[in-house]
Design an enzyme around this catalytic site. Sequence first.
Site, PDB file in Angstrom:
ATOM      1  N   THR A 225      -1.162  -1.925   3.637  1.00 49.93           N
ATOM      2  CA  THR A 225      -0.473  -0.838   4.338  1.00 49.93           C
ATOM      3  C   THR A 225      -0.817   0.516   3.714  1.00 49.93           C
ATOM      4  O   THR A 225      -0.652   1.540   4.367  1.00 49.93           O
ATOM      5  CB  THR A 225       1.054  -1.032   4.270  1.00 49.93           C
ATOM      6  OG1 THR A 225       1.384  -1.387   2.925  1.00 49.93           O
ATOM      7  CG2 THR A 225       1.533  -2.125   5.188  1.00 49.93           C
TER       8      THR A 225
ATOM      9  N   SER B 275      -7.361  -4.532 -12.395  1.00 56.12           N
ATOM     10  CA  SER B 275      -7.999  -4.207 -13.670  1.00 56.12           C
ATOM     11  C   SER B 275      -8.769  -2.893 -13.556  1.00 56.12           C
ATOM     12  O   SER B 275      -8.790  -2.098 -14.496  1.00 56.12           O
ATOM     13  CB  SER B 275      -8.932  -5.334 -14.090  1.00 56.12           C
ATOM     14  OG  SER B 275      -9.820  -5.655 -13.043  1.00 56.12           O
TER      15      SER B 275
ATOM     16  N   GLU C  40     -12.812   5.981  -7.526  1.00 55.07           N
ATOM     17  CA  GLU C  40     -13.175   4.655  -7.016  1.00 55.07           C
ATOM     18  C   GLU C  40     -13.774   4.756  -5.603  1.00 55.07           C
ATOM     19  O   GLU C  40     -14.729   4.064  -5.274  1.00 55.07           O
ATOM     20  CB  GLU C  40     -11.947   3.729  -7.028  1.00 55.07           C
ATOM     21  CG  GLU C  40     -12.319   2.323  -6.681  1.00 55.07           C
ATOM     22  CD  GLU C  40     -11.531   1.252  -7.419  1.00 55.07           C
ATOM     23  OE1 GLU C  40     -10.813   1.575  -8.379  1.00 55.07           O
ATOM     24  OE2 GLU C  40     -11.657   0.087  -7.022  1.00 55.07           O
TER      25      GLU C  40
ATOM     26  N   ASP D  36      -2.684   1.041  -6.289  1.00 53.57           N
ATOM     27  CA  ASP D  36      -2.901   0.513  -7.636  1.00 53.57           C
ATOM     28  C   ASP D  36      -2.857   1.616  -8.685  1.00 53.57           C
ATOM     29  O   ASP D  36      -2.207   1.493  -9.728  1.00 53.57           O
ATOM     30  CB  ASP D  36      -4.252  -0.209  -7.709  1.00 53.57           C
ATOM     31  CG  ASP D  36      -4.382  -1.291  -6.647  1.00 53.57           C
ATOM     32  OD1 ASP D  36      -3.355  -1.650  -6.047  1.00 53.57           O
ATOM     33  OD2 ASP D  36      -5.502  -1.773  -6.417  1.00 53.57           O
TER      34      ASP D  36
HETATM   35  C1  GLA Z   1      -6.426  -3.621  -3.064  1.00 53.46           C
HETATM   36  C2  GLA Z   1      -6.528  -2.090  -2.988  1.00 53.46           C
HETATM   37  C3  GLA Z   1      -5.178  -1.451  -2.660  1.00 53.46           C
HETATM   38  C4  GLA Z   1      -4.525  -2.117  -1.453  1.00 53.46           C
HETATM   39  C5  GLA Z   1      -4.541  -3.637  -1.595  1.00 53.46           C
HETATM   40  C6  GLA Z   1      -4.027  -4.325  -0.358  1.00 53.46           C
HETATM   41  O1  GLA Z   1      -5.646  -3.965  -4.163  1.00 53.46           O
HETATM   42  O2  GLA Z   1      -6.990  -1.577  -4.214  1.00 53.46           O
HETATM   43  O3  GLA Z   1      -5.340  -0.065  -2.457  1.00 53.46           O
HETATM   44  O4  GLA Z   1      -5.141  -1.708  -0.269  1.00 53.46           O
HETATM   45  O5  GLA Z   1      -5.846  -4.128  -1.875  1.00 53.46           O
HETATM   46  O6  GLA Z   1      -2.685  -4.056  -0.166  1.00 53.46           O
END
Ligand code: GLA
Length: 383
Positions: A34, A125, A158, A170
């Site tokens: 999302t 990570s 990234e 993340d």
């Molecule tokens: C990976 C991506 C996140 C997110 C998830 C799915 O972890 O790094 O930004 O999109 O997938 O929720």
Amino acid sequence: MKAHELTKHFERLFGTRPKIFRAPGRVNLIGEHTDYNDGFVMPAAVAFSTYVAVAPRPDRKLVIHSEEFPGSFEFDLDRLPERRTGAWCDYVLGVASVLRQDGHKLSGASLLVHGEVPIGAGLSSSAAVEVASALALMSLNDTQIPLPEVAKLCQRAENTFVGAKVGIMDQFVSCMGKAGHALLLDCRSLEFQLVPIPASLRLVVCNTMVKHDLATGAYNTRRAECEEGARLFATWDPAVRALRDVSLELLDQYLDDLPPLVGKRCSHVVRENQRALDAALALTEGNLLRVGTLMRDSHNSLRDLYEVSCSELDIMVEAAQDLPGFVGGRMTGGGFGGCTVNLVREEHAEDFAKRIAERYLQQAGITAQVYLCAAEDGAGELN
Ligand code: GLA
């Protein structure tokens, strides 16, 4: 990790005393796929962390070593590569290059990276390396950037340097996580609410130990399908900028007019956004039955509509269902392998870990790793 061991190792390598910065990995409780739709997510930072020890150098070099990743690297700060080199140091380089692009000063630095977040397990990570490196590089020049902006900068590193089109979840929770809490994050405004995780629950993270190859390609395809969905909804309702703006009513009204695959993806995202909001409320109110149902619905939707689960994740989710103390569980992260996250009553957590690993071995023929976690604080300097 003992900070003084990392300090000693650093002193042996570089002959000077470092500062140490830490950034955690994460598990996402609900709100999957999302974030790049401007929606809601509810992750928590966990105790697996990446540590970056750093000290200034008199020359214009960026020297990067690691305790567990192969190779050591040396770059001229004035001639940094412009895009990925294909090695793990890309996460550090990407951050350095984005800091530079934003006009921040960079000076010669020696870095030693110690990573505890299991690689490829979907526990972020890479975000942990980015965030810890950003704080380390910033510290050498007294660069002050608010943590939410650090998260955005790392996401940009990234996206543009490493070339993975990830969302903000993340990096954001690695920066802003809070012990004992999940974060209900609005990925459009970056406003967030801390949601207490009852002390009587543990986060039990079960690593399927598989990571299927399609992960990156499929991630980008899903993103494109969502963008296509948002574009079509915008023709029916000009207020729609992203799937975040599609209400359940609008979804129902136009579902049959969407190409079938796009329709499935949109159904997942629109309902998953609502589930994240509902789960935050249910957790706050202590309605654990509801939290469990929402996590289960989330998993089914990721499996059937978004199609990012795999047989190992499904086995791990099913294996948890009737174990004593189980409150709720689902796959967590991007999918195609990696981990499931389970809310388990504290007094049953250890037994749960043992029994789910037994079941998984029996059914999948793979020895899982199971981690008993709690929600931890986000990134910062170690004293
Ligand atoms: C990976 C991506 C996140 C997110 C998830 C799915 O972890 O790094 O930004 O999109 O997938 O929720």
